[in-house]
Design an enzyme around this catalytic site. Structure first.
Site, PDB file in Angstrom:
ATOM      1  N   ASP A  12       0.876  -1.173   0.000  1.00  0.00           N
ATOM      2  CA  ASP A  12       0.000   0.000   0.000  1.00  0.00           C
ATOM      3  C   ASP A  12       0.911   1.221   0.000  1.00  0.00           C
ATOM      4  OD1 ASP A  12      -2.426   1.568   0.329  1.00  0.00           O
ATOM      5  OD2 ASP A  12      -1.854   1.860   2.405  1.00  0.00           O
ATOM      6  N   SER A  13       0.309   2.396  -0.141  1.00  0.00           N
ATOM      7  CA  SER A  13       1.109   3.621  -0.080  1.00  0.00           C
ATOM      8  C   SER A  13       1.615   3.882   1.340  1.00  0.00           C
ATOM      9  CB  SER A  13       0.248   4.806  -0.521  1.00  0.00           C
ATOM     10  OG  SER A  13      -0.853   4.943   0.373  1.00  0.00           O
ATOM     11  N   CYS A  75      -4.542  -1.628  -1.721  1.00  0.00           N
ATOM     12  CA  CYS A  75      -4.739  -0.200  -1.968  1.00  0.00           C
ATOM     13  C   CYS A  75      -5.716  -0.053  -3.132  1.00  0.00           C
ATOM     14  CB  CYS A  75      -3.385   0.421  -2.333  1.00  0.00           C
ATOM     15  SG  CYS A  75      -3.480   2.155  -2.823  1.00  0.00           S
ATOM     16  N   GLU A 154      -1.880   9.087   8.011  1.00  0.00           N
ATOM     17  CA  GLU A 154      -0.457   8.720   8.031  1.00  0.00           C
ATOM     18  C   GLU A 154       0.289   9.405   9.189  1.00  0.00           C
ATOM     19  OE1 GLU A 154       1.711   6.701   6.062  1.00  0.00           O
ATOM     20  OE2 GLU A 154      -0.144   5.795   5.339  1.00  0.00           O
ATOM     21  N   CYS A 186     -11.133   3.087   0.515  1.00  0.00           N
ATOM     22  CA  CYS A 186      -9.688   3.302   0.698  1.00  0.00           C
ATOM     23  C   CYS A 186      -9.298   2.520   1.942  1.00  0.00           C
ATOM     24  CB  CYS A 186      -9.407   4.785   0.894  1.00  0.00           C
ATOM     25  SG  CYS A 186      -7.717   5.139   1.442  1.00  0.00           S
ATOM     26  N   HIS A 188      -7.099   2.926   4.057  1.00  0.00           N
ATOM     27  CA  HIS A 188      -6.751   3.714   5.245  1.00  0.00           C
ATOM     28  C   HIS A 188      -7.974   3.985   6.132  1.00  0.00           C
ATOM     29  CE1 HIS A 188      -2.944   4.660   3.236  1.00  0.00           C
ATOM     30  NE2 HIS A 188      -2.539   5.312   4.312  1.00  0.00           N
TER      31      HIS A 188
HETATM   32  N1  DGL Z   1      -4.857   2.981   1.063  1.00  0.00           N
HETATM   33  C1  DGL Z   1      -4.892   3.622  -0.240  1.00  0.00           C
HETATM   34  C2  DGL Z   1      -6.192   3.262  -0.967  1.00  0.00           C
HETATM   35  O1  DGL Z   1      -6.833   2.281  -0.597  1.00  0.00           O
HETATM   36  C3  DGL Z   1      -4.596   5.060  -0.072  1.00  0.00           C
HETATM   37  C4  DGL Z   1      -4.128   5.730  -1.308  1.00  0.00           C
HETATM   38  C5  DGL Z   1      -3.330   6.976  -1.050  1.00  0.00           C
HETATM   39  O2  DGL Z   1      -2.172   6.844  -0.695  1.00  0.00           O
HETATM   40  O3  DGL Z   1      -3.873   8.064  -1.268  1.00  0.00           O
HETATM   41  O4  DGL Z   1      -6.583   3.910  -1.906  1.00  0.00           O
END
Ligand code: DGL
Length: 263
Positions: A12-13, A75, A154, A186, A188
């Site tokens: 993931d990011s 992600c 984050e 998302c 997150h």
């Molecule tokens: N967890 C990522 C998602 O599901 C986040 C993407 C991001 O870094 O903006 O889209």
């Protein structure tokens, strides 16, 4: 000589994919798991499609070098823009993506009004448009881009007043539209589930897809299962200490060291 261990590679990011990793640990407790947080390049949701493809391919390559024989794109944003590129680059590698579950959300709604919270890049993607065309036609789907929310999560202060205000701001249009079901598009966002539920009110049903993603990974995993020492590795392109603190406080995993990765 480095001997890569067969494992499931998850990325993931940043910290969002940990919600998928948590499910994978529960459902596939005997498989080796390797997680990469691309924190040095988060958020993906406010980057160009080309950038997301380049990062996803670089990470896929690194995870394969480390022994990944199944890839989980934890992600929504990377799935929306790069899963086709990953599958094209490695046709023999099974790749599981994470996508907003429009179909189950529409089925779950009683009043036909569904909200989707997601990153701007996910909502702008052709894949998302196709999901809405295929599964959203019988409902009114209100898509709410949440620019800045991933960045705020984050930071690791999940109860910060500024984060709570941001969540309320993004949930307000969904409340006004009278949705009875909201999808967290998302990975997150489940980390701030209580804030989202509070902002939407107790009667709104909040859905995520992490369990379904882990179930699909279970179905595709044919690698070894190691009864004694399954092994979990977590790595980041950002600051290992920050991720370690997050893993310990948000997930309660206190004995997992976080490595630095140059990807
Ligand atoms: N967890 C990522 C998602 O599901 C986040 C993407 C991001 O870094 O903006 O889209």
């Amino acid at each position: 000589m480095f001997d890569p261990q067969p494992c499931i590679g998850v990325f993931d990011s940043g910290v969002g994919g940990l919600t998928v990793l948590r499910e994978l640990r529960q459902q596939l407790s005997e498989a080796r798991l390797l997680y990469l947080a691309d924190a040095a390049h988060a958020p993906y949701g406010e980057k160009t499609p080309d950038f997301i493809v380049q990062r996803s391919l670089a990470i896929g390559s690194w995870l394969k070098e480390q022994g990944a024989s199944l890839l989980v794109v934890a992600c929504n944003t990377a799935t929306a823009h790069a899963i086709h590129a990953l599958r094209e680059r490695w046709p023999d590698l099974p790749v599981v993506g994470t996508e907003p579950g429009i179909k189950p959300a529409v089925q779950a709604s009683r009043n036909g009004r569904v909200g989707v919270l997601a990153t701007p890049a996910t909502l702008a993607s052709a894949r998302y448009r196709s999901l809405i065309e295929r599964h959203g036609a019988s409902a009114q789907v209100i898509s709410q881009p949440c620019a800045g929310l991933v960045d705020a999560i984050e930071q690791g202060e999940l109860h910060a007043p500024a984060l709570r205000r941001l969540v309320q701001e993004f949930c307000a249009p969904l409340r006004e539209a009278g949705v009875d079901t909201v999808l967290m598009g998302c990975t997150h966002y489940p980390l701030v589930r209580p804030l989202i539920q509070e902002a939407l009110g107790p009667d709104v049903r909040l859905l995520d897809v992490e369990t379904a993603v882990a179930q699909q990974a279970c179905r595709l995993w044919t690698g070894p299962t190691t009864e004694c020492a399954p092994g979990l590795r977590i790595a980041t392109t950002g600051v290992p200490m920050a991720l370690q603190r997050f893993v310990s406080t948000a997930l309660g995993w206190r004995d997992v060291p976080v490595e630095s990765a140059s990807v």
